[in-house]
Motif scaffolding. Structure first.
Motif, PDB file in Angstrom:
ATOM      1  N   LEU A 120       0.827  -1.206   0.000  1.00 47.98           N
ATOM      2  CA  LEU A 120       0.000   0.000   0.000  1.00 47.98           C
ATOM      3  C   LEU A 120       0.864   1.258   0.000  1.00 47.98           C
ATOM      4  O   LEU A 120       0.571   2.225  -0.707  1.00 47.98           O
ATOM      5  N   ALA A 121       1.928   1.267   0.788  1.00 45.85           N
ATOM      6  CA  ALA A 121       2.808   2.438   0.825  1.00 45.85           C
ATOM      7  C   ALA A 121       3.439   2.683  -0.538  1.00 45.85           C
ATOM      8  O   ALA A 121       3.507   3.829  -1.009  1.00 45.85           O
ATOM      9  N   TRP A 122       3.899   1.621  -1.186  1.00 50.96           N
ATOM     10  CA  TRP A 122       4.477   1.776  -2.521  1.00 50.96           C
ATOM     11  C   TRP A 122       3.432   2.271  -3.511  1.00 50.96           C
ATOM     12  O   TRP A 122       3.716   3.115  -4.374  1.00 50.96           O
ATOM     13  N   ALA A 123       2.190   1.746  -3.396  1.00 52.74           N
ATOM     14  CA  ALA A 123       1.145   2.164  -4.328  1.00 52.74           C
ATOM     15  C   ALA A 123       0.822   3.645  -4.164  1.00 52.74           C
ATOM     16  O   ALA A 123       0.678   4.377  -5.156  1.00 52.74           O
ATOM     17  N   LEU A 124       0.719   4.102  -2.918  1.00 50.05           N
ATOM     18  CA  LEU A 124       0.436   5.521  -2.686  1.00 50.05           C
ATOM     19  C   LEU A 124       1.574   6.400  -3.206  1.00 50.05           C
ATOM     20  O   LEU A 124       1.343   7.449  -3.814  1.00 50.05           O
ATOM     21  N   GLY A 125       2.805   5.984  -2.946  1.00 47.33           N
ATOM     22  CA  GLY A 125       3.942   6.763  -3.417  1.00 47.33           C
ATOM     23  C   GLY A 125       4.030   6.808  -4.928  1.00 47.33           C
ATOM     24  O   GLY A 125       4.275   7.872  -5.523  1.00 47.33           O
ATOM     25  N   LEU A 126       3.816   5.656  -5.586  1.00 50.09           N
ATOM     26  CA  LEU A 126       3.900   5.618  -7.047  1.00 50.09           C
ATOM     27  C   LEU A 126       2.781   6.427  -7.692  1.00 50.09           C
ATOM     28  O   LEU A 126       3.002   7.142  -8.681  1.00 50.09           O
ATOM     29  N   ALA A 127       1.569   6.316  -7.145  1.00 51.29           N
ATOM     30  CA  ALA A 127       0.452   7.080  -7.711  1.00 51.29           C
ATOM     31  C   ALA A 127       0.710   8.576  -7.586  1.00 51.29           C
ATOM     32  O   ALA A 127       0.444   9.347  -8.519  1.00 51.29           O
ATOM     33  N   SER A 128       1.235   9.008  -6.440  1.00 50.51           N
ATOM     34  CA  SER A 128       1.544  10.426  -6.263  1.00 50.51           C
ATOM     35  C   SER A 128       2.652  10.869  -7.214  1.00 50.51           C
ATOM     36  O   SER A 128       2.603  11.971  -7.778  1.00 50.51           O
ATOM     37  N   LEU A 129       3.658  10.003  -7.399  1.00 45.00           N
ATOM     38  CA  LEU A 129       4.746  10.346  -8.312  1.00 45.00           C
ATOM     39  C   LEU A 129       4.254  10.454  -9.745  1.00 45.00           C
ATOM     40  O   LEU A 129       4.624  11.394 -10.476  1.00 45.00           O
ATOM     41  N   MET A 130       3.410   9.529 -10.181  1.00 41.14           N
ATOM     42  CA  MET A 130       2.895   9.585 -11.546  1.00 41.14           C
ATOM     43  C   MET A 130       1.973  10.781 -11.740  1.00 41.14           C
ATOM     44  O   MET A 130       1.939  11.383 -12.822  1.00 41.14           O
ATOM     45  N   LEU A 131       1.230  11.142 -10.687  1.00 38.23           N
ATOM     46  CA  LEU A 131       0.420  12.347 -10.777  1.00 38.23           C
ATOM     47  C   LEU A 131       1.307  13.585 -10.909  1.00 38.23           C
ATOM     48  O   LEU A 131       0.986  14.517 -11.658  1.00 38.23           O
ATOM     49  N   SER A 132       2.443  13.593 -10.225  1.00 35.69           N
ATOM     50  CA  SER A 132       3.380  14.711 -10.335  1.00 35.69           C
ATOM     51  C   SER A 132       3.968  14.789 -11.735  1.00 35.69           C
ATOM     52  O   SER A 132       4.126  15.888 -12.292  1.00 35.69           O
ATOM     53  N   ILE A 133       4.313  13.637 -12.326  1.00 33.80           N
ATOM     54  CA  ILE A 133       4.826  13.632 -13.698  1.00 33.80           C
ATOM     55  C   ILE A 133       3.780  14.175 -14.660  1.00 33.80           C
ATOM     56  O   ILE A 133       4.082  14.984 -15.556  1.00 33.80           O
ATOM     57  N   ALA A 134       2.520  13.752 -14.482  1.00 33.55           N
ATOM     58  CA  ALA A 134       1.452  14.259 -15.336  1.00 33.55           C
ATOM     59  C   ALA A 134       1.274  15.767 -15.160  1.00 33.55           C
ATOM     60  O   ALA A 134       1.030  16.499 -16.132  1.00 33.55           O
ATOM     61  N   ALA A 135       1.399  16.258 -13.920  1.00 30.49           N
ATOM     62  CA  ALA A 135       1.264  17.699 -13.682  1.00 30.49           C
ATOM     63  C   ALA A 135       2.381  18.476 -14.377  1.00 30.49           C
ATOM     64  O   ALA A 135       2.153  19.561 -14.917  1.00 30.49           O
ATOM     65  N   CYS A 136       3.592  17.921 -14.376  1.00 31.89           N
ATOM     66  CA  CYS A 136       4.704  18.581 -15.060  1.00 31.89           C
ATOM     67  C   CYS A 136       4.493  18.595 -16.568  1.00 31.89           C
ATOM     68  O   CYS A 136       4.912  19.541 -17.250  1.00 31.89           O
ATOM     69  N   LEU A 137       3.845  17.567 -17.103  1.00 24.46           N
ATOM     70  CA  LEU A 137       3.533  17.562 -18.530  1.00 24.46           C
ATOM     71  C   LEU A 137       2.394  18.527 -18.843  1.00 24.46           C
ATOM     72  O   LEU A 137       2.355  19.118 -19.929  1.00 24.46           O
ATOM     73  N   ARG A 138       1.477  18.682 -17.908  1.00 26.28           N
ATOM     74  CA  ARG A 138       0.360  19.623 -18.108  1.00 26.28           C
ATOM     75  C   ARG A 138       0.833  21.071 -17.969  1.00 26.28           C
ATOM     76  O   ARG A 138       0.432  21.954 -18.732  1.00 26.28           O
ATOM     77  N   TRP A 139       1.674  21.335 -16.981  1.00 26.52           N
ATOM     78  CA  TRP A 139       2.232  22.669 -16.771  1.00 26.52           C
ATOM     79  C   TRP A 139       3.750  22.559 -16.864  1.00 26.52           C
ATOM     80  O   TRP A 139       4.429  22.292 -15.853  1.00 26.52           O
ATOM     81  N   PRO A 140       4.329  22.706 -18.038  1.00 28.66           N
ATOM     82  CA  PRO A 140       5.778  22.467 -18.218  1.00 28.66           C
ATOM     83  C   PRO A 140       6.666  23.320 -17.326  1.00 28.66           C
ATOM     84  O   PRO A 140       7.800  22.935 -17.042  1.00 28.66           O
ATOM     85  N   ARG A 141       6.178  24.459 -16.856  1.00 25.62           N
ATOM     86  CA  ARG A 141       7.014  25.300 -16.004  1.00 25.62           C
ATOM     87  C   ARG A 141       7.333  24.630 -14.669  1.00 25.62           C
ATOM     88  O   ARG A 141       8.266  25.041 -13.975  1.00 25.62           O
ATOM     89  N   LEU A 142       6.554  23.632 -14.303  1.00 27.10           N
ATOM     90  CA  LEU A 142       6.839  22.920 -13.052  1.00 27.10           C
ATOM     91  C   LEU A 142       8.190  22.215 -13.107  1.00 27.10           C
ATOM     92  O   LEU A 142       8.792  21.958 -12.055  1.00 27.10           O
ATOM     93  N   TRP A 143       8.657  21.868 -14.337  1.00 30.98           N
ATOM     94  CA  TRP A 143       9.970  21.228 -14.444  1.00 30.98           C
ATOM     95  C   TRP A 143      11.058  22.137 -13.894  1.00 30.98           C
ATOM     96  O   TRP A 143      12.030  21.676 -13.311  1.00 30.98           O
ATOM     97  N   PHE A 144      10.913  23.446 -14.085  1.00 35.35           N
ATOM     98  CA  PHE A 144      11.920  24.379 -13.582  1.00 35.35           C
ATOM     99  C   PHE A 144      11.858  24.483 -12.065  1.00 35.35           C
ATOM    100  O   PHE A 144      12.882  24.687 -11.405  1.00 35.35           O
ATOM    101  N   LEU A 145      10.658  24.346 -11.503  1.00 33.93           N
ATOM    102  CA  LEU A 145      10.545  24.419 -10.050  1.00 33.93           C
ATOM    103  C   LEU A 145      11.200  23.227  -9.374  1.00 33.93           C
ATOM    104  O   LEU A 145      11.628  23.320  -8.221  1.00 33.93           O
ATOM    105  N   ILE A 146      11.263  22.088 -10.079  1.00 33.91           N
ATOM    106  CA  ILE A 146      11.898  20.908  -9.493  1.00 33.91           C
ATOM    107  C   ILE A 146      13.347  21.200  -9.153  1.00 33.91           C
ATOM    108  O   ILE A 146      13.873  20.742  -8.130  1.00 33.91           O
ATOM    109  N   TRP A 147      14.017  22.001  -9.993  1.00 34.82           N
ATOM    110  CA  TRP A 147      15.417  22.330  -9.728  1.00 34.82           C
ATOM    111  C   TRP A 147      15.558  23.206  -8.490  1.00 34.82           C
ATOM    112  O   TRP A 147      16.631  23.252  -7.866  1.00 34.82           O
ATOM    113  N   LEU A 148      14.474  23.914  -8.118  1.00 40.34           N
ATOM    114  CA  LEU A 148      14.545  24.786  -6.956  1.00 40.34           C
ATOM    115  C   LEU A 148      14.146  24.078  -5.662  1.00 40.34           C
ATOM    116  O   LEU A 148      14.332  24.635  -4.582  1.00 40.34           O
ATOM    117  N   LEU A 149      13.594  22.864  -5.771  1.00 38.15           N
ATOM    118  CA  LEU A 149      13.148  22.163  -4.571  1.00 38.15           C
ATOM    119  C   LEU A 149      14.274  21.885  -3.571  1.00 38.15           C
ATOM    120  O   LEU A 149      14.057  22.000  -2.366  1.00 38.15           O
TER     121      LEU A 149
END
Length: 490
Positions: A120-149
Motif C-alpha cells: 500500500l505504501a508503494w502504491a500511494l507513493g507511485l500514484a503520487s509520483l505519476m500524478l506529479s509527472i502528469a502535472a509537469c507535462l500539463r504545466w511544463p514550467r513545473l519542471w523548472f521548479l523541481i530544480w529549486l526544490l
C-alpha cells in the motif's frame, strides 16, 4: 468485454503509432536486451539478490517512462476542437488516463513489494509520483521548479508545518490504512482527469504552448538552435542567459577574422555545432555552478549546513548529471551537424575554406579536443565530489566508472559524416544506457576481483587510442569530405 473496450483501442493505438512514427521500432528490443544483459552480469558477478533489486529498479524506471510517454500522447490527443465537438472523446481520454494510472500503480507496487513488502505504501507513493509527472507535462514550467526544490529542503525541518504534516500522514497510514487508500483512490484519479481539458480559450492557448514546446524539444533532439518562435519570452530569456558567451565569442571572431584555417573553422563551428558548441557548454556550466555555489555559500553562512552530507546522499545522481553535461558533444553532435547542413553548403563556398581530407582533419581535431577537455573537466569535478563525500556514504560505484566507459565512445566522433542520416534521440538514449550498464559491470568486476581502478583506466585509454587511430585512418583520411553533412545519405 471486447465491445466495452473497443472505443478505447484507437486511443491506445494512437500512442503506439506515435512511437512507431519516430522511427524507433528497434529501441524497445535493444533496450530490453541491454537490461537483461545487465541483470545477468550483475547476478553472475555479484549475486542474484543484487540482480533482483536492480531488476525492480529498472522495471520501475521503465514503468515511469512508459507512463510519461502515454500521458504525453493523451495530452496531444486532447485537442480543443475534439474535446468540444467529438462526443465522448474527452470522457474516453480521461478514462484511459485513470485506468493507466491504476494499472501502472498496481504493477509497480507489486514489483517493489516482492522484496520489501508494504504494497500500500508503494502504491500511494507511485500514484503520487505519476500524478506529479502528469502535472509537469500539463504545466511544463513545473519542471523548472523541481530544480529549486533542494534549495528550501533544509528550511523545511525548521518549520513546524512539515513535521506535523509528516506525522499526520504516518499516523493515518498506520491506524487507518483503508480510509487513506480510499481517499487516494478517489482524489488522485479525479485530479488526473482534470488535467485533460474540455475545450475553450484556455485549452486552446495551453495546447498551442504544448505544441510549441514539443517542436522546440524536437529541434533540440536534432541538435538545432532553439528559435524565439518556439519559446515563450521567459524561455527565450533563459536560453540567452545560458548562452551568454556565444555573442562575445562571435564578436571576437568577426573582429579577428582572417583566411587562416583556424579562423575559418572557428566561425564554421559557431554555425554548425549549435547547442554543443563549447561556448554554450561554458555558459551552462557557469550558470549552473554559479547558482549552486551561491546556494551552498548562503546555507553554509546562515545555517551552517554540512554540504558533505548532501554530496553523500546524492552521490550517484550528481556524478551522472555532471557527466551528462560534460560529454554533450558525443550525444548531440550528429543532430547539430545534420540540422545545419544547408548552412554548410553555403560555407563551403567561402574562399580558402579547407576541403577534402584537410577539412576532415581540421574538423576532427577540433571535435576531439573539445570532447577531451570536457571529459577532463568532468573527471576533475567527479574527483572533487568524491573527496567531498564522507567515507560512510562512499559506494563502490561512482562517476569514474562511467567516464572510463565514455572515453572510448569519443572515437564515434570520427565517422562518415557525409552519409549521416537524420538522427533522433533513440541513439543517444541507448548510448547513455549502454554506458551506464558497462560502467556498472566494471564496478562489479572491480569489487569481485578486488582490484583498483587503474587497470580499467589503462585499458580504457589504450582502447580509446586504438579506436581513434583506426577511425582516423578510415574516415578522416580515407572517407569523403564531411561537409555538407548527410549529402550522401539516402
Amino acid at each position: 468485454m471486447g465491445t466495452a473496450l473497443a472505443p478505447y483501442r484507437p486511443i491506445l493505438l494512437c500512442a503506439w503509432q506515435q512511437h512507431r512514427n519516430l522511427g524507433s521500432r528497434w529501441f524497445v528490443p535493444v533496450l530490453a536486451l541491454l537490461c537483461l544483459g545487465t541483470l545477468l552480469t550483475l547476478g553472475l558477478a555479484v549475486d542474484w539478490r543484487a540482480a533482483q533489486i536492480a531488476g525492480q529498479a529498472v522495471s520501475l524506471l521503465l514503468l515511469l517512462a512508459l507512463w510519461g510517454l502515454l500521458f504525453s500522447n493523451l495530452r496531444r490527443q486532447n485537442h480543443p476542437a475534439s474535446a468540444h465537438l467529438v462526443p465522448q472523446h474527452l470522457q474516453r481520454l480521461r478514462a484511459t488516463a485513470v485506468a493507466a494510472l491504476l494499472t501502472f500503480t498496481a504493477l509497480g507496487s507489486l514489483i517493489l513489494s516482492l522484496s520489501t513488502g508494504q504494497a500500500l505504501a508503494w502504491a500511494l507513493g507511485l500514484a503520487s509520483l505519476m500524478l506529479s509527472i502528469a502535472a509537469c507535462l500539463r504545466w511544463p514550467r513545473l519542471w523548472f521548479l523541481i530544480w529549486l526544490l533542494p534549495a528550501p529542503y533544509w528550511l523545511w525541518p525548521r518549520s513546524a508545518v512539515w513535521p506535523w504534516l509528516k506525522q499526520g500522514l504516518l499516523s493515518w497510514y498506520e491506524q487507518q490504512p483503508a480510509t487513506l487508500a480510499a481517499a487516494a483512490l478517489i482524489l488522485l484519479p479525479w485530479l488526473l482527469s482534470r488535467m485533460l481539458q474540455g475545450g475553450g480559450n484556455a485549452h486552446l492557448k495551453n495546447y498551442q504552448v504544448q505544441e510549441d514546446l514539443r517542436h522546440a524539444m524536437q529541434e533540440q533532439m536534432r541538435g538545432g538552435m532553439v528559435t524565439p518562435k518556439t519559446l515563450s519570452p521567459g524561455g527565450f530569456w533563459i536560453t540567452r542567459l545560458f548562452n551568454w558567451p556565444r555573442p562575445l565569442w562571435t564578436a571576437y571572431l568577426l573582429a579577428q577574422a582572417n583566411t587562416s584555417t583556424r579562423s575559418l573553422m572557428a566561425r564554421l563551428d559557431l554555425v554548425t555545432l549549435g547547442n554543443v558548441h563549447w561556448a554554450s557548454a561554458l555558459g551552462a556550466f557557469s550558470i549552473i555552478f554559479g547558482a549552486a555555489g551561491a546556494i551552498i555559500a548562503l546555507t553554509q553562512a546562515i545555517y551552517g549546513y554540512d554540504w558533505r552530507l548532501f554530496f553523500g546522499h546524492s552521490n550517484a545522481g550528481l556524478h551522472i548529471g555532471l557527466i551528462s553535461m560534460a560529454i554533450s558533444p558525443l550525444f548531440g553532435l550528429a543532430g547539430s551537424l545534420y540540422g545545419s547542413r544547408r548552412e554548410q553548403a553555403l560555407l563551403m563556398l567561402l574562399p580558402h575554406m579547407p576541403r577534402g581530407q584537410a577539412l576532415n582533419a581540421a574538423m576532427s581535431r577540433r571535435l576531439l579536443i573539445q570532447f577531451g577537455l570536457q571529459w577532463l573537466i568532468a573527471l576533475a569535478l567527479v574527483q572533487g565530489l568524491l573527496k567531498a563525500t564522507p567515507t560512510d556514504f562512499a559506494g563502490r560505484f561512482s562517476g569514474l566508472h562511467i567516464l572510463l566507459v565514455v572515453l572510448p565512445m569519443g572515437s564515434l566522433l570520427l565517422r562518415d559524416w557525409a552519409r549521416q542520416a537524420q538522427p533522433n534521440g533513440n541513439w543517444a538514449a541507448l548510448a547513455f544506457i549502454a554506458a551506464g550498464i558497462c560502467s556498472g559491470a566494471i564496478a562489479a568486476l572491480q569489487w569481485w576481483l578486488n582490484l583498483s581502478l587503474w587497470p580499467f583506466a589503462i585499458a580504457s585509454v589504450l582502447i580509446t587510442l586504438a579506436l581513434v587511430y583506426i577511425r582516423w585512418q578510415r574516415w578522416v583520411l580515407g572517407g569523403p569530405q564531411a561537409m555538407p553533412v548527410g549529402r550522401l545519405s539516402f
